[in-house]
Design an enzyme around this catalytic site. Structure first.
Site, PDB file in Angstrom:
ATOM      1  N   SER A 114      -7.157  11.778  -1.176  1.00 41.67           N
ATOM      2  CA  SER A 114      -7.743  13.077  -1.549  1.00 41.67           C
ATOM      3  C   SER A 114      -8.199  13.641  -0.388  1.00 41.67           C
ATOM      4  CB  SER A 114      -8.255  13.153  -2.871  1.00 41.67           C
ATOM      5  OG  SER A 114      -9.385  12.302  -2.605  1.00 41.67           O
ATOM      6  N   LYS A 137     -16.486  11.639 -11.603  1.00 42.29           N
ATOM      7  CA  LYS A 137     -16.583  12.547 -10.325  1.00 42.29           C
ATOM      8  C   LYS A 137     -17.409  13.907 -10.732  1.00 42.29           C
ATOM      9  CE  LYS A 137     -13.069  10.104  -7.574  1.00 42.29           C
ATOM     10  NZ  LYS A 137     -11.735  10.120  -6.974  1.00 42.29           N
ATOM     11  N   GLY A 193      -7.388   2.975  -5.022  1.00 40.91           N
ATOM     12  CA  GLY A 193      -5.938   3.204  -4.576  1.00 40.91           C
ATOM     13  C   GLY A 193      -5.686   3.146  -3.113  1.00 40.91           C
ATOM     14  N   SER A 194      -6.822   3.885  -2.388  1.00 45.37           N
ATOM     15  CA  SER A 194      -6.697   4.121  -0.957  1.00 45.37           C
ATOM     16  C   SER A 194      -7.224   2.869  -0.164  1.00 45.37           C
ATOM     17  CB  SER A 194      -7.484   5.271  -0.645  1.00 45.37           C
ATOM     18  OG  SER A 194      -6.757   6.215  -0.892  1.00 45.37           O
ATOM     19  N   SER A 225      -8.398   7.790   2.839  1.00 46.17           N
ATOM     20  CA  SER A 225      -8.662   8.689   1.286  1.00 46.17           C
ATOM     21  C   SER A 225      -7.550   9.458   1.114  1.00 46.17           C
ATOM     22  CB  SER A 225      -9.878   9.268   1.367  1.00 46.17           C
ATOM     23  OG  SER A 225     -10.065  10.082   0.289  1.00 46.17           O
ATOM     24  N   GLU A 235      -5.666   1.700 -14.521  1.00 43.55           N
ATOM     25  CA  GLU A 235      -5.516   3.180 -14.137  1.00 43.55           C
ATOM     26  C   GLU A 235      -4.136   3.653 -14.840  1.00 43.55           C
ATOM     27  OE1 GLU A 235      -6.848   4.832 -10.421  1.00 43.55           O
ATOM     28  OE2 GLU A 235      -7.105   2.904  -9.527  1.00 43.55           O
ATOM     29  N   HIS A 259     -12.207 -23.277 -10.334  1.00 42.63           N
ATOM     30  CA  HIS A 259     -13.675 -23.670 -10.304  1.00 42.63           C
ATOM     31  C   HIS A 259     -14.639 -23.041 -11.177  1.00 42.63           C
ATOM     32  CE1 HIS A 259     -12.677 -26.492  -7.048  1.00 42.63           C
ATOM     33  NE2 HIS A 259     -11.739 -25.547  -6.747  1.00 42.63           N
ATOM     34  N   ARG A 272      -3.008   6.438  -6.039  1.00 39.78           N
ATOM     35  CA  ARG A 272      -2.531   5.099  -6.096  1.00 39.78           C
ATOM     36  C   ARG A 272      -0.652   4.903  -5.884  1.00 39.78           C
ATOM     37  NH1 ARG A 272      -4.430   7.099 -10.300  1.00 39.78           N
ATOM     38  NH2 ARG A 272      -3.069   7.555 -12.244  1.00 39.78           N
ATOM     39  N   THR A 319     -13.233  11.450  -1.268  1.00 39.28           N
ATOM     40  CA  THR A 319     -13.935  10.455  -1.763  1.00 39.28           C
ATOM     41  C   THR A 319     -15.097  10.435  -1.031  1.00 39.28           C
ATOM     42  OG1 THR A 319     -11.828   9.551  -2.671  1.00 39.28           O
ATOM     43  CG2 THR A 319     -13.777   7.998  -2.263  1.00 39.28           C
TER      44      THR A 319
HETATM   45  O1  PA5 Z   1      -5.673   5.627  -7.872  1.00 40.78           O
HETATM   46  C1  PA5 Z   1      -6.588   6.582  -7.947  1.00 40.78           C
HETATM   47  O2  PA5 Z   1      -6.436   7.698  -8.540  1.00 40.78           O
HETATM   48  C2  PA5 Z   1      -7.860   6.129  -7.405  1.00 40.78           C
HETATM   49  O3  PA5 Z   1      -8.162   4.762  -7.578  1.00 40.78           O
HETATM   50  C3  PA5 Z   1      -8.322   6.697  -6.198  1.00 40.78           C
HETATM   51  O4  PA5 Z   1      -7.658   6.203  -5.155  1.00 40.78           O
HETATM   52  C4  PA5 Z   1      -9.872   6.608  -5.891  1.00 40.78           C
HETATM   53  O5  PA5 Z   1     -10.735   7.218  -6.841  1.00 40.78           O
HETATM   54  C5  PA5 Z   1     -10.294   7.237  -4.658  1.00 40.78           C
HETATM   55  O6  PA5 Z   1      -9.691   8.351  -4.260  1.00 40.78           O
HETATM   56  P1  PA5 Z   1      -8.770   8.727  -2.797  1.00 40.78           P
HETATM   57  O7  PA5 Z   1      -7.836   7.762  -2.837  1.00 40.78           O
HETATM   58  O8  PA5 Z   1      -8.436  10.161  -3.100  1.00 40.78           O
HETATM   59  O9  PA5 Z   1      -9.762   8.468  -1.844  1.00 40.78           O
END
Ligand code: PA5
Length: 343
Positions: free
Chosen positions: A87, A325, A42-43, A85, A216, A232, A137, A90
């Site tokens: 959190s 994780k 998500g980041s 990031s 997710e 293609h 996300r 990561t």
């Molecule tokens: O959406 C989510 O929870 C994940 O895709 C996180 O974005 C991913 O694990 C990376 O973590 P962060 O966005 O805290 O760096």
């Protein structure tokens, strides 16, 4: 705390807040001719969207996303490296941070906390602070609009009017109960399927985002690709095959799409219809490229939420990511190792 849909509905406010947070951060004016966004999941998507935006507005700034442990070898003193990031924990992103620091590169961070924030504070790396308490996300507007605002401050991109339109379009979509019902019904049709998301190449980031959100939030298998490339290779996977009976194809459309792309999408629809469970379309809303792309992101995010509720899944939880994780922490403890080397 809001639920996932509550956060998605707050995207207009988040856009404005992201711009204010970036202004407050008073980031230094670096000299750069290349942008590298390091992030995962998500980041990272904010960087993908920024790439689509730069291309659509014809801005000749090279932008690259690095979803890895190591920086690409071509980063140099003319590169601005942005670490994204939510959190701040990561390990792939932290590992690239440490490498950039060793190499003395120009750096900016976007985070709500964790080690990334602490390291940025301790080492004097400029950062934009995102509000805490979201699922990563759900904080997407922060990572995209921080980049857009910084590029405005750097004199490389000014799309203020299109930002206003984007806020307006997302607010109207959110306040439109008919649209909401439409997306909810679509989720009912698509529930319990494997979902393939395809878009014109100009909307690559929206397609990827939608696939990720379906994984997710909805806990469904999904993939994405773009036109013309999917014509293609991927299209051949739809030759008569029982496996495709569980597939739902979602096409991201734009009323102004390139005529050749339009012809390709229509022809592809003809070829695959009847071989899959269903084909649906989501149409971009708005005039500007920014508003259109963000409208697709918004509609896709809402769809992923309703797919989760249809499947009785909690869109907030990502149990497999958490489990993975935990194993990595136990077996490798990468974050702590990097920290020892860094400080
Ligand atoms: O959406 C989510 O929870 C994940 O895709 C996180 O974005 C991913 O694990 C990376 O973590 P962060 O966005 O805290 O760096």
């Amino acid at each position: 705390m809001e639920d996932m849909l509550g956060y998605i509905r707050k995207y207009p406010e988040m856009i404005l807040d992201a711009i204010e947070a970036t202004k407050r951060a008073a980031l230094p004016s670096y000299e750069f001719d290349r942008l590298l966004v390091c992030g995962m999941g998500g980041s990272a998507v904010g960087g993908d969207l920024a790439t689509d935006v730069m291309r659509a507005y014809g801005i000749p700034l090279q932008i690259e996303i690095s979803r890895r442990y190591a920086l690409p070898p071509h980063v140099d003193r003319n590169t601005l490296v942005i670490f994204s990031s939510y959190s701040g924990e990561t390990e792939e992103t932290l590992s690239q941070f440490a490498e950039a620091r060793r190499k003395g590169l120009q750096m900016i961070c976007m985070t709500s906390g964790g080690r990334l924030k602490k390291w940025a504070e301790d080492l004097g790396v400029p950062f934009v602070e995102m509000p805490a308490g979201f699922k990563p996300r759900a904080a997407l507007p922060y990572s995209l609009f921080t980049v857009i605002e910084y590029l405005r401050e750097a004199g490389k991109l000014d799309i203020s009017r299109d930002i206003d339109e984007t806020v307006q379009v997302l607010t109207e979509l959110r306040d439109d109960p008919q649209k909401d019902n439409e997306i909810m019904s679509l989720a009912g049709l698509m529930a319990n399927s494997r979902i393939s998301v395809y878009a014109a190449d100009a909307y690559e980031a929206a397609a990827r985002r939608m696939k990720n959100q379906i994984n997710e939030n909805s806990k469904l298998p999904a993939n994405w690709d773009v036109f013309p490339e999917m014509n293609h290779n991927e299209i051949v996977g739809y030759e008569d095959n029982d496996l495709n009976k569980e597939s739902y194809v979602l096409l991201l459309r734009d009323a102004d799409e390139h005529p050749a792309v339009r012809t390709r999408i229509e022809a592809t629809k003809e070829i695959i219809q009847g071989k899959v469970k269903g084909v649906a379309e989501l149409w971009a809303v708005g005039k500007s490229k920014l508003a259109k792309e963000m409208s697709l992101v918004f509609l896709g995010d809402v769809l992923s939420y309703y797919l989760a509720t249809h499947g009785k899944k909690n869109p907030d939880k990502t149990a497999n990511i958490d489990a993975l994780k935990a194993v990595l922490k136990e077996k490798l403890n990468t974050q702590e190792k990097i920290e020892k080397e860094l400080v």
